[in-house]
Enzyme design. Structure first.
Site, PDB file in Angstrom:
ATOM      1  N   ASN A 108       0.787  -1.232   0.000  1.00 20.19           N
ATOM      2  CA  ASN A 108       0.000   0.000   0.000  1.00 20.19           C
ATOM      3  C   ASN A 108       0.818   1.281   0.000  1.00 20.19           C
ATOM      4  OD1 ASN A 108       0.786  -0.709   2.603  1.00 20.19           O
ATOM      5  ND2 ASN A 108      -1.058   0.083   3.570  1.00 20.19           N
TER       6      ASN A 108
ATOM      7  N   ARG B   5      11.396   3.014   5.107  1.00 22.92           N
ATOM      8  CA  ARG B   5      11.242   2.980   6.564  1.00 22.92           C
ATOM      9  C   ARG B   5      11.946   1.781   7.173  1.00 22.92           C
ATOM     10  NH1 ARG B   5       5.215   3.666   8.825  1.00 22.92           N
ATOM     11  NH2 ARG B   5       5.163   1.380   8.938  1.00 22.92           N
TER      12      ARG B   5
ATOM     13  N   LYS C 157      12.011  -8.341   0.529  1.00 27.95           N
ATOM     14  CA  LYS C 157      10.986  -9.049  -0.230  1.00 27.95           C
ATOM     15  C   LYS C 157       9.802  -8.099  -0.385  1.00 27.95           C
ATOM     16  CE  LYS C 157       7.546 -10.925   0.073  1.00 27.95           C
ATOM     17  NZ  LYS C 157       6.218 -10.495  -0.528  1.00 27.95           N
ATOM     18  N   PRO C 158       9.707  -7.374  -1.530  1.00 27.52           N
ATOM     19  CA  PRO C 158       8.582  -6.457  -1.716  1.00 27.52           C
ATOM     20  C   PRO C 158       7.300  -7.210  -2.044  1.00 27.52           C
ATOM     21  CG  PRO C 158       9.940  -6.490  -3.681  1.00 27.52           C
ATOM     22  CD  PRO C 158      10.638  -7.364  -2.677  1.00 27.52           C
ATOM     23  N   ALA C 159       6.171  -6.567  -1.839  1.00 23.06           N
ATOM     24  CA  ALA C 159       4.883  -7.175  -2.180  1.00 23.06           C
ATOM     25  C   ALA C 159       4.809  -7.430  -3.679  1.00 23.06           C
ATOM     26  CB  ALA C 159       3.746  -6.265  -1.748  1.00 23.06           C
TER      27      ALA C 159
ATOM     28  N   GLY D  94       2.284  -5.991   7.561  1.00 19.69           N
ATOM     29  CA  GLY D  94       1.229  -6.725   6.880  1.00 19.69           C
ATOM     30  C   GLY D  94       0.164  -7.162   7.857  1.00 19.69           C
ATOM     31  N   SER D  95      -0.526  -8.232   7.525  1.00 23.07           N
ATOM     32  CA  SER D  95      -1.670  -8.667   8.321  1.00 23.07           C
ATOM     33  C   SER D  95      -1.228  -9.346   9.616  1.00 23.07           C
ATOM     34  CB  SER D  95      -2.532  -9.632   7.510  1.00 23.07           C
ATOM     35  OG  SER D  95      -1.885 -10.887   7.368  1.00 23.07           O
TER      36      SER D  95
ATOM     37  N   GLU E 240       4.679  -4.702  12.256  1.00 21.47           N
ATOM     38  CA  GLU E 240       3.678  -3.644  12.137  1.00 21.47           C
ATOM     39  C   GLU E 240       2.489  -4.282  11.453  1.00 21.47           C
ATOM     40  OE1 GLU E 240       1.202  -1.323  10.928  1.00 21.47           O
ATOM     41  OE2 GLU E 240       2.619  -0.629   9.403  1.00 21.47           O
ATOM     42  N   LEU E 241       1.433  -4.564  12.249  1.00 20.48           N
ATOM     43  CA  LEU E 241       0.371  -5.452  11.786  1.00 20.48           C
ATOM     44  C   LEU E 241      -0.940  -4.686  11.587  1.00 20.48           C
ATOM     45  CD1 LEU E 241       1.339  -8.453  14.109  1.00 20.48           C
ATOM     46  CD2 LEU E 241       2.132  -7.941  11.791  1.00 20.48           C
TER      47      LEU E 241
ATOM     48  N   ARG F  20      -7.509   8.835   2.631  1.00 12.78           N
ATOM     49  CA  ARG F  20      -6.160   8.844   2.087  1.00 12.78           C
ATOM     50  C   ARG F  20      -5.771   7.429   1.679  1.00 12.78           C
ATOM     51  NH1 ARG F  20      -0.598   8.635   4.327  1.00 12.78           N
ATOM     52  NH2 ARG F  20      -1.530   7.860   6.243  1.00 12.78           N
TER      53      ARG F  20
ATOM     54  N   CYS G 112      -3.030   0.955   7.243  1.00 15.22           N
ATOM     55  CA  CYS G 112      -3.230   0.411   8.582  1.00 15.22           C
ATOM     56  C   CYS G 112      -3.594   1.504   9.571  1.00 15.22           C
ATOM     57  CB  CYS G 112      -1.987  -0.340   9.044  1.00 15.22           C
ATOM     58  SG  CYS G 112      -0.482   0.650   8.982  1.00 15.22           S
TER      59      CYS G 112
ATOM     60  N   GLU H 150     -10.637  -5.013   9.931  1.00 17.41           N
ATOM     61  CA  GLU H 150     -10.000  -3.897   9.227  1.00 17.41           C
ATOM     62  C   GLU H 150     -10.650  -3.738   7.853  1.00 17.41           C
ATOM     63  OE1 GLU H 150      -5.441  -2.239   8.919  1.00 17.41           O
ATOM     64  OE2 GLU H 150      -5.771  -4.395   8.838  1.00 17.41           O
TER      65      GLU H 150
END
Length: 498
Positions: free
Chosen positions: A168, A176, A191-193, A245-246, A267-268, A295, A301, A398
């Site tokens: 996202n 970051r 490992k990018p999405a 991610g989730s 960071e979930l 936004r 998240c 979410e």
């Protein structure tokens, strides 16, 4: 609400995508996957294929870890000033290419171009911030209380790190994680999405242009995240995992990380409450709601998920928000007038639609929106719901889409109870002019972050992270580099006095 689905010509999209390397980046070299496999990246606005990339396999991942491990000794001993200067050069290159990077983000993720430009500014700041933090890694020295020696407390790079980024915010989530790791002296495998890998690959090319030593940053796009990264996580040379991610995936990664006792940053998920009290400045609250909810098409998240509004102002707040949302324009992010772009894929659009249908079946009223758009792309109308039952799925899960559900409260205690009635605790937003109430909420709201009369609070200089099922650790701020450092205590015998 205006809808326009006219898209740029395919040639423009192909031109943007062609500026991005299409291979894996391992040990300073661009290369195909070991078995030659590839995967498609699609434009969520049209569903068209915009790029075909190398699809990393487990053997590629192990090559990347080999490279990161081999480079670690040298990189961790590189003077902090040099590490910082490399990050600063990459920051300068990102600013040089900011327009192209924003175009790549909009092409592969779908957000409006002006929001992509804002992400470039935000993501770039992590490079600049940690270029400055690299030289501020400190320790301490002192005599032991017993007087039997001198104590030295020093900080050291953890070792090779695996960084798993979401789709996202493809630039900001990469910077970051990469920036503090490199500032601390760690080497990384990224490992990018698979949905949005182009931005990370372009960023990697800028690191290469800035003079990145081989093996310090390795990038392995893949459609098989678990199968490809599994061997890395099981290898004792890896010392750190950072994941955004989730919550279910984060929990699984924590279980795997426990085998080798890896340091983790997670960071979930989030279920952010947005509290509007009876004394709120409604102009500011409405503006904050629009930012906090819509936004990034609501796909954040930190997006406000549950709007908890005092009964005395709920009708006025709902009316004003609905009037604003009714003016939104839905369509291609490359249209400068568009407010809301597509959701990332079909699964996301179906999920949002199911949440809205569940809420309306339980009595929610649709003030505006509430429908999927037919035709190409994965669009969902920006939506405002009132009379939402707290038992609705939309209040428990979410949303990750452009839907603003409103419920009411009568007392502060009730508002706090509703806000904290979730397994998540990433961020909360409060709108009140009472200093006393605001200070109480700093203490009582069970979140890692809080926005007070603001609808957006992320900043490279501030620690980002949550509590409860929203994760572990912090990214950004002075705290962000600590996630990649280990502390060593040494005791030396006290030197004899002359």
């Amino acid at each position: 609400m205006t809808v326009t689905l006219e898209q740029k010509s395919p040639a423009i999209g192909q031109d943007i995508a062609s500026s991005v390397p299409h291979g894996l980046f391992i040990d300073g070299q661009w290369r195909p996957a070991a078995d030659g496999s590839e995967f498609d990246v699609r434009d969520p606005c049209t569903g068209e294929v915009i790029a075909r990339l190398a699809n990393a396999r487990p053997s590629d991942a192990m090559d990347a870890l080999d490279a990161a491990d081999a480079a670690f000794a040298s990189w961790s001993r590189t003077p902090a000033r040099e590490r910082g200067e490399l990050l600063r050069r990459v920051f300068d290159l990102v600013m040089r290419d900011r327009d192209r990077i924003a175009e790549i983000i909009t092409l592969e993720m779908g957000k409006p171009l002006r929001e992509a430009q804002a992400e470039v500014t935000y993501g770039g700041e992590f490079l600049r911030w940690f270029s400055e933090e690299a030289v501020r890694i400190s320790g301490r020295f002192g005599s032991s209380p017993e007087g039997n020696g001198d104590m030295i407390v020093s900080r050291h790079a953890l070792g090779p790190a695996l960084l798993i980024t979401p789709w996202n915010f493809p630039l900001a989530m990469a910077t970051r994680k990469i920036a503090p790791a490199l500032a601390a002296g760690c080497t990384v495998v990224v490992k990018p999405a698979a949905l949005t890998p182009l931005t990370t690959l372009y960023l990697t090319a800028l690191f290469e242009e800035a003079g990145l030593p081989p093996g310090v940053v390795n990038v392995i796009p893949t459609t098989d995240s678990g199968g490809t990264t599994g061997p890395i996580i099981a290898d004792s040379r890896l010392r750190k995992i950072s994941f955004t991610g989730s919550t279910p995936v984060g929990r699984m990664l924590l279980e795997k990380a426990s085998v080798n006792i890896l340091r983790t940053s997670m960071e979930l998920g989030g279920n952010a409450p947005f509290l509007v009290f009876e004394d709120a400045d409604l102009d500011r609250a409405v503006e904050g709601a629009i930012i906090a909810k819509f936004r990034n098409v609501g796909q954040a998240c930190t997006a406000a998920n549950r709007f908890i509004v005092h009964a005395s102002v709920a009708e006025e707040f709902s009316r004003r928000v609905a009037e604003r949302v009714a003016q939104f324009k839905l369509g291609s992010g490359f249209d400068p007038e568009v407010t809301i772009g597509p959701l990332i894929d079909e699964a996301a659009a179906s999920s949002v639609d199911a949440l809205v249908k569940d809420a309306t079946a339980r009595g929610a009223k649709v003030l505006v929106g509430g429908q999927r758009k037919s035709g190409p792309g994965t669009f969902y109308e920006p939506t405002v719901l009132t009379n939402v039952s707290p038992d609705s799925r939309i209040c428990r899960e979410e949303i990750f889409g452009p839907v603003l559900p409103i419920m009411t409260f009568e007392t502060d205690d009730e508002a706090i109870r509703i806000a904290n009635d979730t397994e998540y605790g990433l961020v909360g937003y409060i709108f009140t002019q009472s200093i006393t109430r605001g200070q109480r909420l700093i203490n009582d709201l069970q979140t890692g972050m809080m926005g007070w009369n603001v609808g957006m609070l992320s900043n490279a200089a501030a620690p980002f992270g949550g509590v409860k099922m929203s994760g572990l650790g912090r990214e950004g701020g002075a705290e962000g580099i600590d996630e990649y450092l280990t502390t060593k205590y040494s005791l030396l015998p006290t030197l004899p006095r002359p």
